[in-house]
Structures are given as structure tokens and as C-alpha cells.
Design a protein around this motif. Structure first.
Motif, PDB file in Angstrom:
ATOM      1  N   GLY A   1       0.874  -1.092   0.086  1.00 15.22           N
ATOM      2  CA  GLY A   1       0.040   0.054   0.091  1.00 15.22           C
ATOM      3  C   GLY A   1       0.819   1.277   0.185  1.00 15.22           C
ATOM      4  O   GLY A   1       0.223   2.551   0.149  1.00 15.22           O
ATOM      5  N   SER A   2       2.099   1.305  -0.056  1.00 16.49           N
ATOM      6  CA  SER A   2       3.063   2.249   0.045  1.00 16.49           C
ATOM      7  C   SER A   2       3.281   2.883  -1.353  1.00 16.49           C
ATOM      8  O   SER A   2       2.858   2.082  -2.192  1.00 16.49           O
ATOM      9  CB  SER A   2       4.611   2.182   0.499  1.00 16.49           C
ATOM     10  OG  SER A   2       5.058   0.964  -0.251  1.00 16.49           O
ATOM     11  N   VAL A   3       3.713   4.347  -1.381  1.00 18.80           N
ATOM     12  CA  VAL A   3       3.610   4.923  -2.712  1.00 18.80           C
ATOM     13  C   VAL A   3       4.994   4.162  -3.664  1.00 18.80           C
ATOM     14  O   VAL A   3       4.566   3.755  -4.821  1.00 18.80           O
ATOM     15  CB  VAL A   3       4.169   6.470  -2.541  1.00 18.80           C
ATOM     16  CG1 VAL A   3       4.708   6.783  -3.738  1.00 18.80           C
ATOM     17  CG2 VAL A   3       3.037   7.141  -1.950  1.00 18.80           C
ATOM     18  N   PRO A   4       6.081   3.673  -3.056  1.00 20.60           N
ATOM     19  CA  PRO A   4       6.880   2.921  -3.812  1.00 20.60           C
ATOM     20  C   PRO A   4       6.259   1.685  -4.469  1.00 20.60           C
ATOM     21  O   PRO A   4       6.496   1.481  -5.670  1.00 20.60           O
ATOM     22  CB  PRO A   4       8.084   2.646  -3.077  1.00 20.60           C
ATOM     23  CG  PRO A   4       8.011   3.847  -1.859  1.00 20.60           C
ATOM     24  CD  PRO A   4       6.567   4.151  -1.721  1.00 20.60           C
ATOM     25  N   GLU A   5       5.670   0.978  -3.676  1.00 14.74           N
ATOM     26  CA  GLU A   5       4.835  -0.240  -4.052  1.00 14.74           C
ATOM     27  C   GLU A   5       3.941   0.095  -5.084  1.00 14.74           C
ATOM     28  O   GLU A   5       3.843  -0.661  -6.261  1.00 14.74           O
ATOM     29  CB  GLU A   5       4.193  -1.090  -3.029  1.00 14.74           C
ATOM     30  CG  GLU A   5       4.066  -2.415  -3.443  1.00 14.74           C
ATOM     31  CD  GLU A   5       2.785  -2.990  -2.758  1.00 14.74           C
ATOM     32  OE1 GLU A   5       1.774  -2.450  -2.414  1.00 14.74           O
ATOM     33  OE2 GLU A   5       2.939  -4.345  -2.493  1.00 14.74           O
ATOM     34  N   SER A   6       3.292   1.257  -5.154  1.00 16.68           N
ATOM     35  CA  SER A   6       2.282   1.186  -6.225  1.00 16.68           C
ATOM     36  C   SER A   6       2.800   1.887  -7.595  1.00 16.68           C
ATOM     37  O   SER A   6       2.535   1.470  -8.927  1.00 16.68           O
ATOM     38  CB  SER A   6       0.880   2.139  -5.991  1.00 16.68           C
ATOM     39  OG  SER A   6       1.406   3.272  -4.933  1.00 16.68           O
ATOM     40  N   LEU A   7       3.979   2.747  -7.277  1.00 15.86           N
ATOM     41  CA  LEU A   7       4.924   3.095  -8.493  1.00 15.86           C
ATOM     42  C   LEU A   7       5.352   2.097  -9.112  1.00 15.86           C
ATOM     43  O   LEU A   7       5.456   1.770 -10.444  1.00 15.86           O
ATOM     44  CB  LEU A   7       5.958   3.988  -7.839  1.00 15.86           C
ATOM     45  CG  LEU A   7       6.664   4.822  -8.816  1.00 15.86           C
ATOM     46  CD1 LEU A   7       5.710   5.913  -9.274  1.00 15.86           C
ATOM     47  CD2 LEU A   7       7.800   5.415  -8.017  1.00 15.86           C
ATOM     48  N   LEU A   8       5.947   0.963  -8.569  1.00 14.81           N
ATOM     49  CA  LEU A   8       6.404  -0.314  -9.024  1.00 14.81           C
ATOM     50  C   LEU A   8       5.339  -1.009  -9.693  1.00 14.81           C
ATOM     51  O   LEU A   8       5.682  -1.371 -11.035  1.00 14.81           O
ATOM     52  CB  LEU A   8       6.970  -1.372  -7.986  1.00 14.81           C
ATOM     53  CG  LEU A   8       7.267  -2.614  -8.489  1.00 14.81           C
ATOM     54  CD1 LEU A   8       8.448  -2.421  -9.497  1.00 14.81           C
ATOM     55  CD2 LEU A   8       7.837  -3.394  -7.211  1.00 14.81           C
ATOM     56  N   ALA A   9       4.116  -1.117  -9.206  1.00 13.25           N
ATOM     57  CA  ALA A   9       3.028  -1.822  -9.928  1.00 13.25           C
ATOM     58  C   ALA A   9       2.783  -1.045 -11.493  1.00 13.25           C
ATOM     59  O   ALA A   9       2.344  -1.824 -12.221  1.00 13.25           O
ATOM     60  CB  ALA A   9       1.760  -1.789  -9.142  1.00 13.25           C
ATOM     61  N   GLU A  10       2.679   0.351 -11.336  1.00 13.94           N
ATOM     62  CA  GLU A  10       2.251   1.215 -12.311  1.00 13.94           C
ATOM     63  C   GLU A  10       3.565   1.022 -13.566  1.00 13.94           C
ATOM     64  O   GLU A  10       3.026   1.128 -14.772  1.00 13.94           O
ATOM     65  CB  GLU A  10       2.236   2.447 -12.050  1.00 13.94           C
ATOM     66  CG  GLU A  10       0.874   3.157 -11.444  1.00 13.94           C
ATOM     67  CD  GLU A  10       1.212   4.461 -10.713  1.00 13.94           C
ATOM     68  OE1 GLU A  10       2.013   5.274 -11.370  1.00 13.94           O
ATOM     69  OE2 GLU A  10       0.623   4.517  -9.747  1.00 13.94           O
ATOM     70  N   ARG A  11       4.666   1.042 -13.282  1.00 11.01           N
ATOM     71  CA  ARG A  11       5.606   1.091 -14.130  1.00 11.01           C
ATOM     72  C   ARG A  11       6.444  -0.211 -14.178  1.00 11.01           C
ATOM     73  O   ARG A  11       7.449  -0.008 -15.055  1.00 11.01           O
ATOM     74  CB  ARG A  11       6.579   2.333 -13.617  1.00 11.01           C
ATOM     75  CG  ARG A  11       5.961   3.672 -13.641  1.00 11.01           C
ATOM     76  CD  ARG A  11       6.828   4.619 -13.212  1.00 11.01           C
ATOM     77  NE  ARG A  11       6.245   6.041 -13.101  1.00 11.01           N
ATOM     78  CZ  ARG A  11       6.468   6.812 -14.255  1.00 11.01           C
ATOM     79  NH1 ARG A  11       6.964   6.213 -15.489  1.00 11.01           N
ATOM     80  NH2 ARG A  11       5.565   7.946 -14.295  1.00 11.01           N
TER      81      ARG A  11
END
Ligand code: ATP
Length: 214
Positions: free
Chosen positions: A139-149
Motif C-alpha cells: 500500500g506504500s507509494v513506492p509499491e504502487s509506483l512499481l506496480a504502475e511502471r
């Protein structure tokens, strides 16, 4: 692809050099650029100035054409913001050339606290080196950034200038700069943890030695 591997390198050790070679080979690039960052004076260690760190790094890559040193963050002085470094590199390399920065999951887990962090994926790819003891928080910002990119292949990475995140898990040696400094402070050997030329130069300059009598 222009590949950058940043760190404090205080001092450089075989763990850094070995993983740099693994990354260079796995990512299929001619060379990887080791980029020492500026350290604020209050965090400095006894004897390890920026110039010492840079000189030891340069010594460590002698005879290894796949490893190069880029001292721009030391020359620039002040805090070493990755976004500034990438903008400077873009001016030199142009907008089309793929550029990638190597980050461990430990560093990437706090990525959204970095200066101008949102600019970084616009300027370059991120090579995310998985460290088992440092998982990204769900749920952290880095985790979602990874999922997006997330990018699944090196070929895809090289097909565009930046914006992707590629995960990789190279083998790593159990060596840390902290462990090297501790041994030196205690007057113990650091042979085979750092290249011999670096051992000799550390001894010649008397770097990282504990205060006499301690
Ligand atoms: P310190 O012990 O002072 O924190 P360090 O040995 O972790 O230093 P840094 O210069 O801070 O080294 O690290 C630069 C980069 O190298 C970071 O991305 C770090 O995760 C990585 N790194 C450090 N040690 C190793 C190792 N043994 N194998 C692979 N990568 C490493």
C-alpha cells in the motif's frame, strides 16, 4: 543504455564491485557508472574525505573497463539530489538515450521522500535490486509506483529513454562499508573484502583508523 550505480562508497568494497559487474552483464551494457554521492560533513568518518572516496573508487576500477567512475556529485558539492544529476546527464546525453539508475529496495522503500522524486521516473528507468531483508510496504507509494511502471524485460527497457522499473535479484556478497570501517578502526585486516590496491592505499593514507589509544 547509460547505467548509473550510486552510493556513498565509504569505502568501495568487493560487494559493490561484484554486484556492478553482475548488473552490467545481466542488463547487457558496455559499462556501469559508479557515482559517489556527497556526504554532509557531520556524517563524515575519520579520514574518509570525498576526495579519498573518489580516489579509492578510481583505483578499484583500474583494469576493469566495464566499470567507470562518475564524480559529478562530488564536484558539484552540496546535497546530491538524483533529480538534479539526471537533468544534468540529460543535457549531455539528449532526451532519447535510455538512462537507468540502480536502487536497492531499501533505498526505494523511502523513494517518495526524495527531493523531486516524481521527476525521477520521467528522466530515467529504475533498476530495482531486490534485497530480501527490505521488502516494500504493502500500500506504500513506492509499491504502487512499481506496480504502475513495472517492465518485464531488458529489451523493453532499452526501447525507451526512461519511465520503467525493472526488478532484478543479483547474487550479493556479505560485505558492507560499515564492516570494512569497523575492522580498520579495530586494526583488523580488510584483505579480500576490498581490492588489494585499495587496501594498500587506505593503509598508505591511514584512512578510517581509530584514534591512537582507543
Ligand atoms: P554502509 O555500510 O556505510 O551503509 P554500504 O556498504 O551499504 O555502506 P553504500 O555505499 O551505502 O554501501 O551502498 C551503495 C549501494 O551498494 C547501495 O545501493 C547498496 O544497497 C549497495 N550495496 C552495499 N553493499 C552491497 C553488497 N555487499 N552487495 C551488493 N550491493 C551492495
Amino acid at each position: 543504455m547509460h547505467l548509473i550505480y550510486g552510493g556513498t562508497f565509504d569505502p568501495v568494497h568487493n560487494g559493490h564491485l561484484r554486484v556492478a559487474i553482475e548488473l552490467r552483464e545481466r542488463l547487457g551494457v558496455d559499462c556501469i557508472h559508479l557515482m559517489p554521492c556527497h556526504i554532509p560533513p557531520h556524517r563524515g568518518d575519520p579520514g574518509g574525505t570525498s576526495q579519498d572516496r573518489l580516489d579509492l573508487l578510481n583505483l578499484s576500477v583500474t583494469d576493469e573497463p566495464g566499470l567507470r567512475v562518475d564524480g559529478r556529485e562530488l564536484t558539484r558539492g552540496g546535497p546530491s539530489y538524483t533529480a538534479d544529476t539526471l537533468r544534468q546527464l540529460r543535457q549531455e546525453l539528449g532526451t532519447d538515450r535510455p538512462v537507468a539508475v540502480v536502487l536497492g529496495t531499501d533505498a526505494f522503500s523511502g523513494f517518495d521522500r526524495w527531493e523531486e522524486w516524481e521527476r525521477i521516473p520521467e528522466l530515467a528507468h529504475i533498476i530495482l535490486v531486490r534485497r530480501p531483508q527490505a521488502e516494500l510496504s504493502p500500500g506504500s507509494v513506492p509499491e504502487s509506483l512499481l506496480a504502475e511502471r513495472r517492465v518485464e524485460s531488458v529489451r523493453e527497457l532499452k526501447a525507451r529513454p526512461g519511465g520503467g522499473i525493472y526488478e532484478i535479484e543479483p547474487p550479493m556478497l556479505e560485505i558492507s562499508a560499515t564492516g570494512v570501517r569497523e575492522r580498520l578502526e579495530q586494526g583488523r585486516s580488510i584483505r579480500f573484502l576490498v581490492p588489494d590496491a585499495v587496501v594498500k592505499e587506505i593503509q598508505r593514507r591511514g584512512l578510517y583508523a581509530g584514534e591512537p589509544g582507543q
